[in-house]
Write a protein that holds these residues in place. Sequence first.
Motif, PDB file in Angstrom:
ATOM      1  N   GLU A 189      11.087  -8.963  -0.136  1.00 29.87           N
ATOM      2  CA  GLU A 189      11.529  -9.151  -1.518  1.00 29.87           C
ATOM      3  C   GLU A 189      12.232  -7.903  -2.050  1.00 29.87           C
ATOM      4  OE1 GLU A 189       7.951 -12.269  -2.832  1.00 29.87           O
ATOM      5  OE2 GLU A 189       7.839 -10.134  -3.341  1.00 29.87           O
ATOM      6  N   THR A 200       6.828  -7.761  -1.680  1.00 29.94           N
ATOM      7  CA  THR A 200       6.745  -7.528  -0.246  1.00 29.94           C
ATOM      8  C   THR A 200       7.979  -6.764   0.207  1.00 29.94           C
ATOM      9  OG1 THR A 200       7.868  -9.596   0.293  1.00 29.94           O
ATOM     10  CG2 THR A 200       5.471  -9.682   0.028  1.00 29.94           C
ATOM     11  N   SER A 206      -5.455 -12.186   1.814  1.00 28.07           N
ATOM     12  CA  SER A 206      -4.547 -11.802   0.736  1.00 28.07           C
ATOM     13  C   SER A 206      -3.259 -11.221   1.309  1.00 28.07           C
ATOM     14  CB  SER A 206      -5.211 -10.770  -0.180  1.00 28.07           C
ATOM     15  OG  SER A 206      -6.349 -11.299  -0.793  1.00 28.07           O
ATOM     16  N   GLU A 207      -2.140 -11.587   0.707  1.00 26.83           N
ATOM     17  CA  GLU A 207      -0.864 -10.986   1.094  1.00 26.83           C
ATOM     18  C   GLU A 207      -0.771  -9.604   0.452  1.00 26.83           C
ATOM     19  OE1 GLU A 207       3.804 -12.303   1.435  1.00 26.83           O
ATOM     20  OE2 GLU A 207       2.623 -13.032  -0.241  1.00 26.83           O
ATOM     21  N   VAL A 208      -0.703  -8.589   1.289  1.00 28.01           N
ATOM     22  CA  VAL A 208      -0.693  -7.222   0.792  1.00 28.01           C
ATOM     23  C   VAL A 208       0.720  -6.867   0.343  1.00 28.01           C
ATOM     24  CG1 VAL A 208      -1.170  -4.816   1.343  1.00 28.01           C
ATOM     25  CG2 VAL A 208      -2.575  -6.623   2.337  1.00 28.01           C
ATOM     26  N   ARG A 209       0.864  -6.501  -0.914  1.00 31.74           N
ATOM     27  CA  ARG A 209       2.150  -6.134  -1.487  1.00 31.74           C
ATOM     28  C   ARG A 209       2.146  -4.658  -1.870  1.00 31.74           C
ATOM     29  NH1 ARG A 209       5.182 -10.665  -3.393  1.00 31.74           N
ATOM     30  NH2 ARG A 209       4.170 -12.617  -2.779  1.00 31.74           N
ATOM     31  N   GLN A 235     -12.668 -13.060   3.841  1.00 27.50           N
ATOM     32  CA  GLN A 235     -11.435 -12.285   3.807  1.00 27.50           C
ATOM     33  C   GLN A 235     -11.464 -11.368   2.588  1.00 27.50           C
ATOM     34  OE1 GLN A 235      -8.881 -11.947   5.776  1.00 27.50           O
ATOM     35  NE2 GLN A 235      -8.893 -13.698   7.182  1.00 27.50           N
ATOM     36  N   PRO A 277      -1.476  -5.484   6.375  1.00 28.10           N
ATOM     37  CA  PRO A 277      -0.889  -6.792   6.073  1.00 28.10           C
ATOM     38  C   PRO A 277      -1.582  -7.946   6.782  1.00 28.10           C
ATOM     39  CG  PRO A 277       0.827  -5.162   6.441  1.00 28.10           C
ATOM     40  CD  PRO A 277      -0.470  -4.500   6.788  1.00 28.10           C
ATOM     41  N   GLY A 295      -4.682  -8.334   7.048  1.00 26.33           N
ATOM     42  CA  GLY A 295      -5.938  -8.644   6.382  1.00 26.33           C
ATOM     43  C   GLY A 295      -7.127  -8.011   7.085  1.00 26.33           C
TER      44      GLY A 295
END
Length: 308
Positions: free
Chosen positions: A97, A94, A31-34, A192, A143, A145
């Motif tokens: 962004e 992120t 997962s992309e950690v935001r 994951q 980030p 994972g």
Amino acid sequence: MLTLDASVVAGMEQERPLTLFSAGLQARPASEVRFGVGDVIGITIFETQAGGLFIPADTGGRPGNFVTLPQQQIGRAGMVTIPFAGELKATGRTSAELERAIAGRLRQRALEPQVIVTLVERRSAAVSVVGDVDQSLRFSLDPGGERLLGAIARAGGTRFAPHETLVTLQRGGVAESAILADIVEDPRLNLQLAPDDTIIVARQQRYFLALGAVGQTASITQLNRRFPFEDRRLSLGDAIARAGGLQDDRANPSAVFLFRFERRAALQRMGVSIPQVPGRRSRPSIGPTCSTPPRCSSCSVSRCATMI
């Protein structure tokens, strides 16, 4: 009834255990950690030269053409405040962004602004590990994972052997489980993790019952007729030996029966006729009538019964 021959054994060996993670969980990438509520971030704004919005014309002893804002914690509303830019939404974004969003707000007032957003302290995207581990904990995902076995290792490992340890992953209101020994053997089951996952580690010993003419008749002690597997796999021969063997004066070696629960599909593949029981779709009666609940605690397999 089925005769325990090579074809029956081969068919049973092909059966996949029910306690395995689904293909959907196995295929999920990291997962992309935001940013989330509670995270503490730092913001630095650069301008091309002095005389801009943040850099005065007389810089004096300033070390460079940038300004570092006080650290901010993202509030419940998910917003951060930037001077001369107002409030901006930070949650779900992120670093890159959020940097672009801040620079876009300041572009009309600052001199070619460039922004760097850094994560000072992660307080969102947490994963919990509880149960039969050395120390229950809650930690935030990096980030890069984290995988299931890595999270268990953070908690100090499990208290019991892998073959009797059940690992349950709760995600989005759904729970799936697998035996730790299977996770160790199959890398695809080392999932994951995603934000807000909960990992529950619990001991689940598997037992078998030995009934009839087993055990030594000359024994002066009461034999235990309920035996733990004490291993990941156990053959019928091993089970008989663990129960003390067949009694020489009573047992008939050609009349050894194995009673176990199997799935309907497996029995149908072996040619067993399974009648539909009205009102009970998942467990037809094959062989003797069984009053055991739909899930057998010994083998974790449900839906039908047979005697071999």
